[in-house]
Scaffold this motif. Structure first.
Motif, PDB file in Angstrom:
ATOM      1  N   GLY A  42       0.792  -1.215   0.000  1.00 19.05           N
ATOM      2  CA  GLY A  42       0.000   0.000   0.000  1.00 19.05           C
ATOM      3  C   GLY A  42       0.827   1.268   0.000  1.00 19.05           C
ATOM      4  N   ARG A  43       2.152   1.122   0.133  1.00 18.78           N
ATOM      5  CA  ARG A  43       3.035   2.287   0.140  1.00 18.78           C
ATOM      6  C   ARG A  43       4.067   2.168  -0.965  1.00 18.78           C
ATOM      7  N   ASP A  44       4.692   3.294  -1.294  1.00 21.78           N
ATOM      8  CA  ASP A  44       5.746   3.282  -2.301  1.00 21.78           C
ATOM      9  C   ASP A  44       6.991   2.573  -1.770  1.00 21.78           C
ATOM     10  N   ARG A  45       7.738   2.019  -2.692  1.00 22.61           N
ATOM     11  CA  ARG A  45       9.020   1.425  -2.332  1.00 22.61           C
ATOM     12  C   ARG A  45       9.974   2.539  -1.919  1.00 22.61           C
ATOM     13  N   GLU A  46      10.730   2.338  -0.845  1.00 22.80           N
ATOM     14  CA  GLU A  46      11.636   3.382  -0.370  1.00 22.80           C
ATOM     15  C   GLU A  46      13.069   2.890  -0.299  1.00 22.80           C
ATOM     16  N   PHE A  47      13.979   3.823  -0.488  1.00 21.55           N
ATOM     17  CA  PHE A  47      15.406   3.531  -0.416  1.00 21.55           C
ATOM     18  C   PHE A  47      15.811   3.271   1.024  1.00 21.55           C
ATOM     19  N   VAL A  48      16.684   2.282   1.217  1.00 18.56           N
ATOM     20  CA  VAL A  48      17.178   1.955   2.559  1.00 18.56           C
ATOM     21  C   VAL A  48      18.673   2.269   2.678  1.00 18.56           C
ATOM     22  N   ALA A  49      19.460   1.726   1.761  1.00 18.61           N
ATOM     23  CA  ALA A  49      20.911   1.917   1.826  1.00 18.61           C
ATOM     24  C   ALA A  49      21.524   1.584   0.478  1.00 18.61           C
ATOM     25  N   GLY A  50      22.628   2.231   0.166  1.00 19.75           N
ATOM     26  CA  GLY A  50      23.318   1.980  -1.083  1.00 19.75           C
ATOM     27  C   GLY A  50      24.818   1.912  -0.873  1.00 19.75           C
ATOM     28  N   ILE A  51      25.488   1.282  -1.816  1.00 18.91           N
ATOM     29  CA  ILE A  51      26.950   1.182  -1.732  1.00 18.91           C
ATOM     30  C   ILE A  51      27.517   1.210  -3.134  1.00 18.91           C
ATOM     31  N   GLY A  52      28.673   1.858  -3.284  1.00 18.46           N
ATOM     32  CA  GLY A  52      29.277   1.967  -4.588  1.00 18.46           C
ATOM     33  C   GLY A  52      30.136   0.771  -4.930  1.00 18.46           C
ATOM     34  N   ARG A  53      30.419   0.641  -6.215  1.00 21.22           N
ATOM     35  CA  ARG A  53      31.297  -0.449  -6.642  1.00 21.22           C
ATOM     36  C   ARG A  53      32.680  -0.277  -6.011  1.00 21.22           C
ATOM     37  N   TYR A  54      33.100   0.985  -5.884  1.00 16.36           N
ATOM     38  CA  TYR A  54      34.404   1.271  -5.272  1.00 16.36           C
ATOM     39  C   TYR A  54      34.288   2.332  -4.187  1.00 16.36           C
ATOM     40  N   ALA A  55      33.105   2.500  -3.643  1.00 17.75           N
ATOM     41  CA  ALA A  55      32.879   3.546  -2.645  1.00 17.75           C
ATOM     42  C   ALA A  55      32.013   3.012  -1.511  1.00 17.75           C
ATOM     43  N   GLY A  56      32.042   3.736  -0.398  1.00 16.83           N
ATOM     44  CA  GLY A  56      31.399   3.265   0.820  1.00 16.83           C
ATOM     45  C   GLY A  56      29.892   3.387   0.829  1.00 16.83           C
ATOM     46  N   PRO A  57      29.254   2.866   1.870  1.00 18.61           N
ATOM     47  CA  PRO A  57      27.792   2.858   1.967  1.00 18.61           C
ATOM     48  C   PRO A  57      27.217   4.178   2.470  1.00 18.61           C
ATOM     49  N   TYR A  58      25.943   4.378   2.172  1.00 17.24           N
ATOM     50  CA  TYR A  58      25.191   5.501   2.717  1.00 17.24           C
ATOM     51  C   TYR A  58      23.777   5.001   2.986  1.00 17.24           C
ATOM     52  N   TYR A  59      23.077   5.708   3.890  1.00 14.69           N
ATOM     53  CA  TYR A  59      21.838   5.169   4.437  1.00 14.69           C
ATOM     54  C   TYR A  59      20.735   6.211   4.474  1.00 14.69           C
ATOM     55  N   SER A  60      19.518   5.720   4.522  1.00 10.32           N
ATOM     56  CA  SER A  60      18.389   6.609   4.773  1.00 10.32           C
ATOM     57  C   SER A  60      18.411   6.993   6.247  1.00 10.32           C
ATOM     58  N   ASP A  61      17.780   8.096   6.579  1.00 11.90           N
ATOM     59  CA  ASP A  61      17.728   8.544   7.973  1.00 11.90           C
ATOM     60  C   ASP A  61      17.045   7.503   8.865  1.00 11.90           C
ATOM     61  N   ALA A  62      16.114   6.765   8.301  1.00 12.69           N
ATOM     62  CA  ALA A  62      15.337   5.808   9.095  1.00 12.69           C
ATOM     63  C   ALA A  62      16.186   4.661   9.636  1.00 12.69           C
ATOM     64  N   VAL A  63      17.289   4.348   8.953  1.00  9.88           N
ATOM     65  CA  VAL A  63      18.084   3.184   9.368  1.00  9.88           C
ATOM     66  C   VAL A  63      19.508   3.557   9.769  1.00  9.88           C
TER      67      VAL A  63
END
Length: 121
Positions: A42-63
């Protein structure tokens, strides 16, 4: 065609930890990074976390501060360590490529089956 297989979801108690895994495959898999998304019915899909092929991770504020994203030994695998789980983390978790590192847009229109995480309050 790119394919994604997510695994590791289960029912856990609030405060517990869980580790999700993602494996990407396909001859056209060639994004600058990978990411986790989640969706509640019932809700839109939301971003949680991402990581680059050669770069570090980043996160949504929620997690941020609770989840840790890491790459596997192979470029097409990644893991999401989820700690201090909350009821609000209940969702189906999907992985995909990143269209551009640092952003949240998925690279591919194809999505896997996802893995379901349920956190009992």
């Amino acid at each position: 065609q790119v394919q994604f297989v997510e695994s590791g979801g289960k029912v856990v108690k609030s405060g517990a930890s869980l580790r999700l895994a993602c494996v990407a495959s396909g001859r056209s898999f060639n994004s600058p990074g990978m990411a986790w998304y989640r969706q509640v019915p019932g809700r839109d899909r939301e971003f949680v976390a991402g990581i680059g092929r050669y770069a570090g991770p980043y996160y949504s504020d929620a997690v941020l501060g609770r989840f840790i994203l890491s790459r596997g030994d192979a470029d097409n695998t990644m893991y999401l360590q989820m700690n201090s789980l909350k009821f609000e983390d209940t969702a189906i978790y999907y992985c995909n490529g990143l269209k551009s590192y640092g952003l949240t847009t998925a690279a591919y229109e194809y999505w896997g089956q996802g893995t379901e995480v349920t956190v009992d309050p």
